[in-house]
Write an enzyme that holds these catalytic residues in place. Structure first.
Site, PDB file in Angstrom:
ATOM      1  N   GLY A 207       0.836  -1.207   0.000  1.00 27.44           N
ATOM      2  CA  GLY A 207       0.000   0.000   0.000  1.00 27.44           C
ATOM      3  C   GLY A 207       0.858   1.239   0.000  1.00 27.44           C
ATOM      4  O   GLY A 207       2.053   1.178  -0.298  1.00 27.44           O
ATOM      5  N   ASN A 208       0.271   2.367   0.285  1.00 25.03           N
ATOM      6  CA  ASN A 208       1.056   3.596   0.423  1.00 25.03           C
ATOM      7  C   ASN A 208       0.425   4.492   1.480  1.00 25.03           C
ATOM      8  O   ASN A 208      -0.634   4.181   2.016  1.00 25.03           O
ATOM      9  CB  ASN A 208       1.198   4.313  -0.929  1.00 25.03           C
ATOM     10  CG  ASN A 208      -0.148   4.718  -1.494  1.00 25.03           C
ATOM     11  OD1 ASN A 208      -0.848   5.530  -0.915  1.00 25.03           O
ATOM     12  ND2 ASN A 208      -0.515   4.119  -2.631  1.00 25.03           N
ATOM     13  N   ARG A 209       1.070   5.614   1.781  1.00 28.54           N
ATOM     14  CA  ARG A 209       0.655   6.438   2.925  1.00 28.54           C
ATOM     15  C   ARG A 209      -0.429   7.461   2.605  1.00 28.54           C
ATOM     16  O   ARG A 209      -0.734   8.323   3.414  1.00 28.54           O
ATOM     17  CB  ARG A 209       1.872   7.200   3.465  1.00 28.54           C
ATOM     18  CG  ARG A 209       2.915   6.319   4.066  1.00 28.54           C
ATOM     19  CD  ARG A 209       4.017   7.192   4.669  1.00 28.54           C
ATOM     20  NE  ARG A 209       5.249   6.454   4.808  1.00 28.54           N
ATOM     21  CZ  ARG A 209       5.508   5.639   5.816  1.00 28.54           C
ATOM     22  NH1 ARG A 209       4.617   5.458   6.764  1.00 28.54           N
ATOM     23  NH2 ARG A 209       6.656   5.005   5.884  1.00 28.54           N
ATOM     24  N   SER A 210      -1.022   7.407   1.420  1.00 24.92           N
ATOM     25  CA  SER A 210      -2.060   8.385   1.094  1.00 24.92           C
ATOM     26  C   SER A 210      -3.256   8.241   2.046  1.00 24.92           C
ATOM     27  O   SER A 210      -3.707   7.126   2.334  1.00 24.92           O
ATOM     28  CB  SER A 210      -2.536   8.164  -0.345  1.00 24.92           C
ATOM     29  OG  SER A 210      -3.739   8.861  -0.564  1.00 24.92           O
ATOM     30  N   ALA A 275      -3.621   7.946  -5.005  1.00 23.73           N
ATOM     31  CA  ALA A 275      -2.236   7.473  -5.076  1.00 23.73           C
ATOM     32  C   ALA A 275      -2.310   5.995  -5.474  1.00 23.73           C
ATOM     33  O   ALA A 275      -2.321   5.103  -4.620  1.00 23.73           O
ATOM     34  CB  ALA A 275      -1.561   7.644  -3.726  1.00 23.73           C
TER      35      ALA A 275
END
Ligand code: CTP
Length: 399
Positions: A207-210, A275
């Site tokens: 995943g990512n931090r968005s 994102a």
């Protein structure tokens, strides 16, 4: 759209009055402030107590209350941004048409300075009667808006026109009225937001931090400005406040791609703030991958670029992308405008000073396809959403 709108609901004595409890609830849920006035006969169909609890306001059905205090219909009528009469019986239509003032609802009607919406409800032959038809014409001629009765089974058992419009349909009428004249009224807008999760196995993902905060604020802002908004949202704890935003929740880049391509076809504007993962695991294990002593190699494959695809599909739509960069932000963003066939791009940079992801604040720049650059100050993501929406409006007006 109905947030803080003051709506006076006049209920008259028809069986459909029972549906007003639901109508009041829907209006309150949309953020409207609702006050109810009833004719003495309406009280026999639905209790003022129920409506008082749901509207969180006192309900008035007589000119004088039990302590002989005068209920000021003029103040009530003046207070309202909109007066909705539902259900309006044949009797009430006739009284409105001729100016009879023998109950508090009629008095509010005669005192109303706001628009009046009238939702008639009666039995089949009464609705078809030339007297009723003529009264409805007269009332329309006075500038009132008639919410037509719907077809279906009537209280008498007859089937046909005469049922009060369903509360949801009455709310739609009201919302359309308030949204007319707003900057994005009649526009269909697609927004995507949040991160995507790319499954590795049933319990793990990339995943990512968005956070999705800016995109959700954008969806709310467009909707508040009259647009019909669809938000395709990846896994985010933030949800739109405006209940009119149509929410499609997705998890992976592929799900987001499919939803966006579908919605884009019917959109006027698309703003892609998500994102989206650029890569996903080539194989997704169906069972949990067990720990072993050696290193693990995860083979990744590219996801589809949603923005680039929409750029290819673009007909008359305005397409807005985002760029998150750590260096050479403006140059890279300009390249993205060209390569992805965009109208505008919103550029964020992420650094220790301006983390962009996870923070409530950010600094952005907006570049259009003619390379015109506007820099904005460091501000909250809600304010940033307003700036982006204004920039898109200015661009659309010039287009
Ligand atoms: N985007 C997309 N689909 C992807 C990847 C990105 O729609 N698979 C969109 C994002 O929503 C954003 C824009 O492309 O609007 C730019 O995203 P960004 O991550 O800055 O750039 P990329 O195009 O992915 O390129 P790079 O990561 O190399 O900068």
């Amino acid at each position: 759209m109905l947030n803080n709108k003051k709506i006076l609901l006049g209920i008259t004595g028809g069986i459909a009055a029972y549906k007003c409890a639901h109508l009041v609830r829907l209006l309150v849920k949309k953020g409207a402030e609702v006050k109810v006035v009833m004719t003495p006969s309406a009280v026999q169909f639905v209790t003022p107590e129920t409506l008082a609890v749901l509207s969180k306001n006192e309900v008035v059905s007589e000119f004088f209350d039990t302590n002989l205090n005068w209920n000021n219909h003029v103040h009530l009528a003046e207070w309202a941004d909109l007066f909705v009469v539902a259900p309006a019986t044949a009797n009430t239509l006739a009284k409105f048409a001729t100016g009879v003032c023998d109950n508090i609802v009629n008095a509010c009607y005669l005192s109303a300075r706001s628009k009046v919406f009238i939702a008639p409800a009666m039995d089949l032959d009464m609705y078809q009667h030339p007297s009723t038809k003529q009264n409805l014409k007269i009332l329309e001629g006075f500038g009132n808006i008639i919410i037509p009765a719907e077809s279906g089974e009537l209280a008498s058992g007859l089937i046909g026109e005469g049922r009060m419009a369903e509360p949801e349909n009455i709310v739609n009428f009201i919302e359309k009225y308030f949204s007319a004249g707003l900057p994005f009224s009649g526009k269909k807008i697609l927004v995507n937001a949040g991160p995507t999760y790319e499954a590795i196995d049933p319990v793990r993902f990339i995943g990512n931090r968005s956070s999705g905060k800016t995109g959700v604020a954008l969806a709310d802002e467009f909707c508040d400005q009259g647009a019909e908004v669809t938000l395709v949202l990846g896994p985010s704890v933030f949800k739109p406040k405006n209940t009119n935003v149509k929410l499609i929740s997705v998890e992976s880049a592929e799900e987001m791609f499919n939803a966006c391509v579908e919605v884009f076809k019917k959109s006027d504007i698309a703003v892609l703030s998500a994102a989206v993962a650029d890569y996903k695991p080539k194989e997704v294990s169906t069972s949990k991958i067990k720990k072993s002593d050696g290193p693990v190699n995860l083979e990744l494959t590219k996801t589809n670029d949603i923005l680039a695809e929409l750029g290819k599909l673009k007909a008359k739509q305005i397409l807005v992308g985002f760029a998150l960069e750590t260096e050479n932000a403006i140059e890279y963003a300009k390249e993205k405008v060209k390569n992805k066939n965009l109208d505008l791009i919103v550029v964020n940079t992420t650094s220790e000073k301006n983390p962009a992801f996870g923070s409530d604040f950010n600094t952005i720049s907006i570049i259009d396809k003619h390379n015109k650059l506007v820099n904005f100050e460091f501000k909250s993501k809600t304010e940033i959403a307003k700036d982006i929406v204004s920039a898109i409006k200015a661009y659309a007006d010039k287009k």
